[in-house]
Design an enzyme around this catalytic site. Structure first.
Site, PDB file in Angstrom:
ATOM      1  CD  GLU A  18      -2.730  -1.222   2.447  1.00 44.56           C
ATOM      2  OE1 GLU A  18      -2.738  -0.115   3.300  1.00 44.56           O
ATOM      3  OE2 GLU A  18      -3.487  -2.063   2.707  1.00 44.56           O
ATOM      4  CG  PHE A  21       4.922  -0.343  -6.180  1.00 45.65           C
ATOM      5  CD1 PHE A  21       6.011  -0.243  -7.119  1.00 45.65           C
ATOM      6  CD2 PHE A  21       4.833   0.959  -5.452  1.00 45.65           C
ATOM      7  CE1 PHE A  21       6.653   0.739  -7.398  1.00 45.65           C
ATOM      8  CE2 PHE A  21       5.617   1.704  -5.646  1.00 45.65           C
ATOM      9  CZ  PHE A  21       6.555   1.989  -6.572  1.00 45.65           C
ATOM     10  NE  ARG A  38      34.925  -3.946 -30.020  1.00 47.24           N
ATOM     11  CZ  ARG A  38      35.003  -3.105 -30.962  1.00 47.24           C
ATOM     12  NH1 ARG A  38      34.648  -3.371 -32.131  1.00 47.24           N
ATOM     13  NH2 ARG A  38      35.116  -1.781 -30.711  1.00 47.24           N
ATOM     14  CD  GLU A  98       7.855 -12.923  -4.566  1.00 45.39           C
ATOM     15  OE1 GLU A  98       8.323 -13.745  -3.799  1.00 45.39           O
ATOM     16  OE2 GLU A  98       7.711 -12.904  -5.770  1.00 45.39           O
ATOM     17  CD  GLU A 124      18.378  -2.497   1.464  1.00 40.37           C
ATOM     18  OE1 GLU A 124      17.264  -2.942   0.695  1.00 40.37           O
ATOM     19  OE2 GLU A 124      19.307  -1.948   0.810  1.00 40.37           O
TER      20      GLU A 124
HETATM   21  C1  LIG Z   1       8.369  -4.277 -10.129  1.00 43.42           C
HETATM   22  C2  LIG Z   1       7.732  -4.438  -8.863  1.00 43.42           C
HETATM   23  C3  LIG Z   1       6.671  -5.202  -8.790  1.00 43.42           C
HETATM   24  C4  LIG Z   1       5.879  -5.490  -7.251  1.00 43.42           C
HETATM   25  N1  LIG Z   1       4.728  -6.297  -7.450  1.00 43.42           N
HETATM   26  C5  LIG Z   1       4.094  -6.417  -6.273  1.00 43.42           C
HETATM   27  C6  LIG Z   1       2.947  -7.327  -6.340  1.00 43.42           C
HETATM   28  O1  LIG Z   1       2.522  -7.747  -7.218  1.00 43.42           O
HETATM   29  N2  LIG Z   1       2.197  -7.077  -4.897  1.00 43.42           N
HETATM   30  C7  LIG Z   1       2.655  -6.459  -4.026  1.00 43.42           C
HETATM   31  O2  LIG Z   1       1.869  -6.529  -2.863  1.00 43.42           O
HETATM   32  N3  LIG Z   1       3.628  -5.666  -3.993  1.00 43.42           N
HETATM   33  C8  LIG Z   1       4.466  -5.552  -5.223  1.00 43.42           C
HETATM   34  N4  LIG Z   1       5.494  -4.729  -5.236  1.00 43.42           N
HETATM   35  C9  LIG Z   1       5.938  -4.147  -4.232  1.00 43.42           C
HETATM   36  C10 LIG Z   1       7.103  -4.400  -3.407  1.00 43.42           C
HETATM   37  O3  LIG Z   1       6.851  -5.563  -2.475  1.00 43.42           O
HETATM   38  C11 LIG Z   1       7.671  -3.190  -2.338  1.00 43.42           C
HETATM   39  O4  LIG Z   1       8.166  -2.379  -3.158  1.00 43.42           O
HETATM   40  C12 LIG Z   1       8.669  -3.732  -1.538  1.00 43.42           C
HETATM   41  O5  LIG Z   1       8.176  -4.473  -0.523  1.00 43.42           O
HETATM   42  C13 LIG Z   1       9.392  -2.368  -0.805  1.00 43.42           C
HETATM   43  O6  LIG Z   1       8.302  -1.634  -0.175  1.00 43.42           O
HETATM   44  P1  LIG Z   1       8.623  -0.056  -0.592  1.00 43.42           P
HETATM   45  O7  LIG Z   1       8.708   0.027  -2.180  1.00 43.42           O
HETATM   46  O8  LIG Z   1       7.162   0.596  -0.171  1.00 43.42           O
HETATM   47  O9  LIG Z   1       9.737   0.730  -0.020  1.00 43.42           O
HETATM   48  P2  LIG Z   1      10.028   1.079   1.383  1.00 43.42           P
HETATM   49  O10 LIG Z   1       9.416  -0.114   2.327  1.00 43.42           O
HETATM   50  O11 LIG Z   1       9.525   2.374   1.638  1.00 43.42           O
HETATM   51  O12 LIG Z   1      11.789   1.010   1.735  1.00 43.42           O
HETATM   52  C14 LIG Z   1      12.685   1.832   1.011  1.00 43.42           C
HETATM   53  C15 LIG Z   1      14.139   1.390   1.537  1.00 43.42           C
HETATM   54  O13 LIG Z   1      14.103   1.408   2.820  1.00 43.42           O
HETATM   55  C16 LIG Z   1      14.761   0.171   3.352  1.00 43.42           C
HETATM   56  N5  LIG Z   1      14.013  -0.164   4.456  1.00 43.42           N
HETATM   57  C17 LIG Z   1      12.827  -0.202   4.781  1.00 43.42           C
HETATM   58  N6  LIG Z   1      12.642  -0.755   6.048  1.00 43.42           N
HETATM   59  C18 LIG Z   1      13.894  -0.984   6.559  1.00 43.42           C
HETATM   60  C19 LIG Z   1      14.586  -1.381   7.800  1.00 43.42           C
HETATM   61  N7  LIG Z   1      13.745  -1.696   8.602  1.00 43.42           N
HETATM   62  N8  LIG Z   1      15.840  -1.479   7.829  1.00 43.42           N
HETATM   63  C20 LIG Z   1      16.710  -0.976   6.953  1.00 43.42           C
HETATM   64  N9  LIG Z   1      16.275  -0.443   5.634  1.00 43.42           N
HETATM   65  C21 LIG Z   1      15.063  -0.570   5.490  1.00 43.42           C
HETATM   66  C22 LIG Z   1      14.127  -0.779   2.070  1.00 43.42           C
HETATM   67  O14 LIG Z   1      15.173  -1.843   1.907  1.00 43.42           O
HETATM   68  C23 LIG Z   1      14.335  -0.138   1.023  1.00 43.42           C
HETATM   69  O15 LIG Z   1      15.579   0.169   0.170  1.00 43.42           O
HETATM   70  C24 LIG Z   1       6.304  -4.749  -6.256  1.00 43.42           C
HETATM   71  C25 LIG Z   1       7.471  -3.828  -6.194  1.00 43.42           C
HETATM   72  C26 LIG Z   1       7.882  -3.680  -7.818  1.00 43.42           C
HETATM   73  C27 LIG Z   1       9.269  -2.802  -7.833  1.00 43.42           C
END
Ligand SMILES: Cc1cc2nc3c(=O)[nH]c(=O)nc-3n(C[C@H](O)[C@H](O)[C@H](O)COP(=O)(O)OP(=O)(O)OC[C@H]3O[C@@H](n4cnc5c(N)ncnc54)[C@H](O)[C@@H]3O)c2cc1C
Length: 378
Positions: free
Chosen positions: A127, A156, A266, A362, A366
């Protein structure tokens, strides 16, 4: 081409035979496909690929819960077409919660159409305010008579807008945090469920946002025993994370083979690139990293196949190591190809754009490291 020799100790005969068959399919059917030029074309190609994968029975290992077979299929697909791999990944994510559920209703309706490639699945957990911290999700599932009313936004979401059903995580009791989360199968034509907008990636991958505005679902659509929805989500990811690592290995294998072929053909400074030690060192590191990644991936899948109740540690190691290693391998392949490696038409450029998301979805690297450390010190 999935080469099973390095991971043979973890495979049965049937897996070796599967690797040959699915590699032949990938080479013949997927490699010649052009990369879709835009999001609309990617969505059409994804639907078409789903039909092809189902008809050829490549989705069967999901229903059979044969995790090593799932890894082999993802390795073969991802090397040939990252989009075909994404289609496989989402069928698995959408269907596995049904397979693990005691409730037969959704399974009876959706399992066979999904495995035969006639119904497209989706997995809606993330979300706007709940990414890595999924336990804090805010979508509501209010009990209402003999069903639930869903409200909230999911972002996402792969296959958003083209899926036939969504496996959705929403809370029935926000105060209970993860213990309040339920898991529901929601058909795409449910009133109150809408596709809000696509999200466009640099590599073709149907992604977008969906919203629930008082979408009513019957109680039979709930997969978890109350309070167990979050666990069901984690159990699904436990099984599928090694397969993400496998997909990464498939992309890395293709990148390495492109790099070797280029290094041999190459010529600069009067000889092939392959004769320069700086290039040899890169190739050696790429091949060693790839083999190590594949060993971690197949070790995790083998442990699950032989009945380990949980493979949280093994799957997290496999996913984190394989996706990070594959990123380095693909990057090195681009470097070895020089200017040709960054042309949009080149195979390695496509892999470069495709591999990046695997370190994020997934569970980010981190988060995998937090899981590994948590297991070590508990
Ligand atoms: C191509 C793609 C397909 C996807 N498909 C799906 C889907 O089908 N269904 C679905 O539900 N989701 C899906 N997602 C979402 C995906 O699972 C999330 O993007 C992912 O879990 C990370 O969440 P966020 O993007 O909100 O990043 P955030 O949680 O905001 O994290 C941002 C950064 O902070 C770091 N971080 C966060 N918490 C911590 C911590 N405690 N300690 C250290 N570092 C931390 C993270 O590792 C990351 O580097 C998809 C994402 C992508 C890019």
């Amino acid at each position: 081409m999935v080469d099973t020799s390095a991971v043979r100790a973890f495979l049965d005969e049937k897996h070796v035979a599967l690797a040959e068959r699915v590699s032949e399919f990938a080479e013949r059917v997927l490699v010649p496909l052009a990369e879709p030029p835009d999001d609309a074309a990617a969505r059409l190609q994804a639907r078409d690929l789903l039909g092809k994968l189902g008809a050829a029975h490549w989705l069967d290992p999901i229903r059979d819960q044969d995790w090593r077979a799932c890894c082999i299929v993802r390795e073969a697909l991802a090397g040939a077409s990252p989009l075909a791999d994404a289609v496989f990944a989402l069928q698995a994510l959408g269907v596995v919660p049904m397979l693990l559920s005691a409730n037969e209703g959704p399974r009876t309706r959706w399992l066979e159409p999904a495995i035969q490639g006639r119904a497209m699945a989706s997995f809606a957990m993330t979300e706007p305010n709940a990414g890595s911290d999924v336990a804090s999700l805010g979508a509501r599932a209010e009990p209402d008579g003999d069903g639930y009313v869903l409200t909230g936004t999911k972002t996402f979401i792969s296959n958003a807008g083209i899926a036939d059903f969504y496996t959705v995580f929403a809370t029935t009791a926000p105060a209970k945090k993860d213990k309040g989360i339920g898991c529901f199968v929601v058909p795409a034509d449910t009133q109150g469920l809408s596709f809000v907008r696509p999200l466009i990636l640099s590599a073709p991958h149907p992604l977008g946002e969906i919203a629930f505005q008082k979408a009513r679902v019957p109680s039979e659509s709930r997969l978890d025993a109350p309070g167990e929805g979050f666990k069901l989500g984690l159990a699904t990811l436990d099984r599928l994370r090694a397969t993400v690592g496998a997909a990464a290995c498939g992309m890395a294998t293709r990148a390495l083979s492109e790099a070797i072929a280029h290094a041999k053909s190459r010529r600069q400074f009067g000889k092939p690139l392959a004769e320069f030690q700086l290039i040899q060192e890169k190739l050696a590191r790429m091949a060693t990293d790839l083999t190590a990644a594949r060993l971690l991936v197949y070790r995790a899948a083998w442990e699950k196949d032989r009945g380990a109740p949980r493979v949280t540690l093994e799957a997290a190691m496999a996913k984190a190591f394989a996706t990070e290693a594959a990123q380095r391998i693909v990057d090195d392949a681009v470097q070895i190809l020089g200017g040709r490696g960054v042309l949009a038409e080149s195979v390695v450029d496509r892999l470069y754009r495709s591999i990046r998301a695997l370190r994020i979805y997934e569970g980010t690297t981190e988060i995998q490291h937090l899981i590994i450390a948590g297991q070590l010190v508990k």
